[in-house]
Design an enzyme around this catalytic site. Structure first.
Site, PDB file in Angstrom:
ATOM      1  N   GLN A 170       0.813  -1.220   0.000  1.00  0.00           N
ATOM      2  CA  GLN A 170       0.000   0.000   0.000  1.00  0.00           C
ATOM      3  C   GLN A 170       0.847   1.271   0.000  1.00  0.00           C
ATOM      4  O   GLN A 170       1.812   1.379   0.762  1.00  0.00           O
ATOM      5  CB  GLN A 170      -0.928   0.013   1.223  1.00  0.00           C
ATOM      6  CG  GLN A 170      -1.951   1.146   1.152  1.00  0.00           C
ATOM      7  CD  GLN A 170      -2.821   1.248   2.385  1.00  0.00           C
ATOM      8  OE1 GLN A 170      -2.338   1.544   3.465  1.00  0.00           O
ATOM      9  NE2 GLN A 170      -4.118   1.017   2.221  1.00  0.00           N
ATOM     10  N   CYS A 182      -6.751   6.350   5.579  1.00  0.00           N
ATOM     11  CA  CYS A 182      -6.059   6.704   6.823  1.00  0.00           C
ATOM     12  C   CYS A 182      -6.564   8.047   7.360  1.00  0.00           C
ATOM     13  O   CYS A 182      -6.525   9.058   6.662  1.00  0.00           O
ATOM     14  CB  CYS A 182      -4.555   6.772   6.604  1.00  0.00           C
ATOM     15  SG  CYS A 182      -3.669   7.200   8.125  1.00  0.00           S
ATOM     16  N   ARG A 228      -7.589  -4.362  13.574  1.00  0.00           N
ATOM     17  CA  ARG A 228      -7.211  -4.379  14.993  1.00  0.00           C
ATOM     18  C   ARG A 228      -7.613  -5.656  15.724  1.00  0.00           C
ATOM     19  O   ARG A 228      -7.000  -6.016  16.720  1.00  0.00           O
ATOM     20  CB  ARG A 228      -7.810  -3.145  15.688  1.00  0.00           C
ATOM     21  CG  ARG A 228      -7.176  -1.827  15.218  1.00  0.00           C
ATOM     22  CD  ARG A 228      -7.947  -0.607  15.692  1.00  0.00           C
ATOM     23  NE  ARG A 228      -9.314  -0.612  15.193  1.00  0.00           N
ATOM     24  CZ  ARG A 228     -10.337  -0.036  15.804  1.00  0.00           C
ATOM     25  NH1 ARG A 228     -10.154   0.584  16.950  1.00  0.00           N
ATOM     26  NH2 ARG A 228     -11.545  -0.070  15.272  1.00  0.00           N
TER      27      ARG A 228
END
Length: 333
Positions: A75, A106, A231
């Site tokens: 990425q 982001c 996460r």
């Protein structure tokens, strides 16, 4: 057994579990663990187009790929067309990645201030123009990871997804939160469904997947082609195995023992030390170690000790002492 294989361009992916790119985390030590636990596709952490353009040594080092990582998506983030094209060409010709992804998700201030990441959700025309230039410059499939929008008043994911498909993007990952939400609140999967219904290329759904049931529900509710987990796998790579198993069989796996968690933490630490040297590796391991022991009895004190450790031996001692104490308590009971 259902056949859960799917493709991004001509890259075949063995199952519907994708591991999201996480800054400061998705290095080879972490990625190989995710692969060993059965992830169909893994992402590298994002790298800066400008850093690649100016040949930053550390950033170029971040593009190294281990043998067992394929298929792998690398990425990049940026805003300027010239440097994004340069960076994408470099990944296309000089690295061993299989897919090139553009970060449009982001939410971190530093990235957004440079008009990259989720700032691109506010500038759909530029995002599409920039992506078109990247697609035309490389041979490898190009994908995009985005959020649903900037905030609830600016939900742009469907328009952006349509435009990206039109310029040749081969798959899209949608995190069901806005930039403003950061990682708070709940991911809204209904927008992932809207994106899936608006385009024909594969869609990966991202946000709030903590179990096999969550993954199945996301696939059922949104119609997406794969689930992307971020996460949830921190300190818990077993979640990958659980999701793959649940999607295959509809059954759960038995819970993970403390011994298994500690064994994995030690292996992760060893790999980080091999990758970055003990000084840096063990400092990076502090956060991971705290994730591995999350939820164990008296883990607050254990985490406290682990966040101060400096060597691999020290970590071993902390874990051994804790295990001995738990065993003593079990005998007493």
């Amino acid at each position: 057994m259902p056949n859960n294989t799917w493709k991004i361009g001509d890259i075949e992916i063995a199952n519907q579990v994708v591991i999201a790119p996480m800054a400061g985390i998705s290095n080879p030590a972490f990625r190989v663990i995710c692969k060993e636990f059965g992830a169909g596709l893994i992402y590298t952490e994002m790298v800066s187009d400008k850093a690649l353009y100016y040949e930053n040594e550390k950033t170029i080092g971040m593009t190294d790929v281990e043998e067992g990582e394929h298929p792998l998506t690398m990425q990049i983030f940026g805003h300027d067309i010239e440097t994004m094209v340069y960076a994408a060409k470099l990944l296309d010709t000089k690295t061993d990645c299989d897919i090139i992804d553009i970060n449009m998700g982001c939410p971190v201030t530093k990235i957004v201030k440079s008009q990259a990441g989720s700032a691109l959700m506010k500038d759909v025309d530029h995002a599409i123009k920039m992506t078109k230039a990247v697609v035309e410059a490389v041979k490898k499939p190009v994908t995009v990871k985005m959020r649903i929008g900037w905030d609830m008043d600016q939900i742009t994911c469907v328009d952006l997804a349509k435009g990206l498909e039109a310029v040749g993007v081969k798959a899209i990952a949608v995190h069901g939160r806005t930039k403003k939400q950061m990682y708070e609140g709940h991911a809204d999967w209904s927008y992932i469904k809207q994106v899936k219904e608006a385009i024909t290329i594969p869609v990966m759904g991202n946000g709030d997947i903590r179990s096999g049931e969550d993954a199945k529900r996301m696939l059922d509710e949104t119609g997406c082609d794969a689930v992307m987990i971020g996460r949830g796998v921190l300190g818990d790579p077993w979640l990958i195995k659980e999701v793959v198993h649940y999607l295959d069989t509809g059954k759960q796996l038995p819970p993970v023992s403390m011994e298994e968690k500690f064994m994995m933490a030690r292996l992760h630490a060893k790999r980080l030390c091999n990758l970055k040297g003990e000084y840096v590796g063990m400092r990076e391991m502090r956060g991971h170690a705290a994730w591995y022991v999350k939820g164990l009895p008296g883990s607050h004190k254990l985490k406290d000790a682990l966040t101060k450790m400096e060597t691999f031996d020290e970590m071993n001692q902390i874990l051994d002492l804790y295990m001995a104490e738990m065993n003593r308590k079990a005998v007493k009971e």
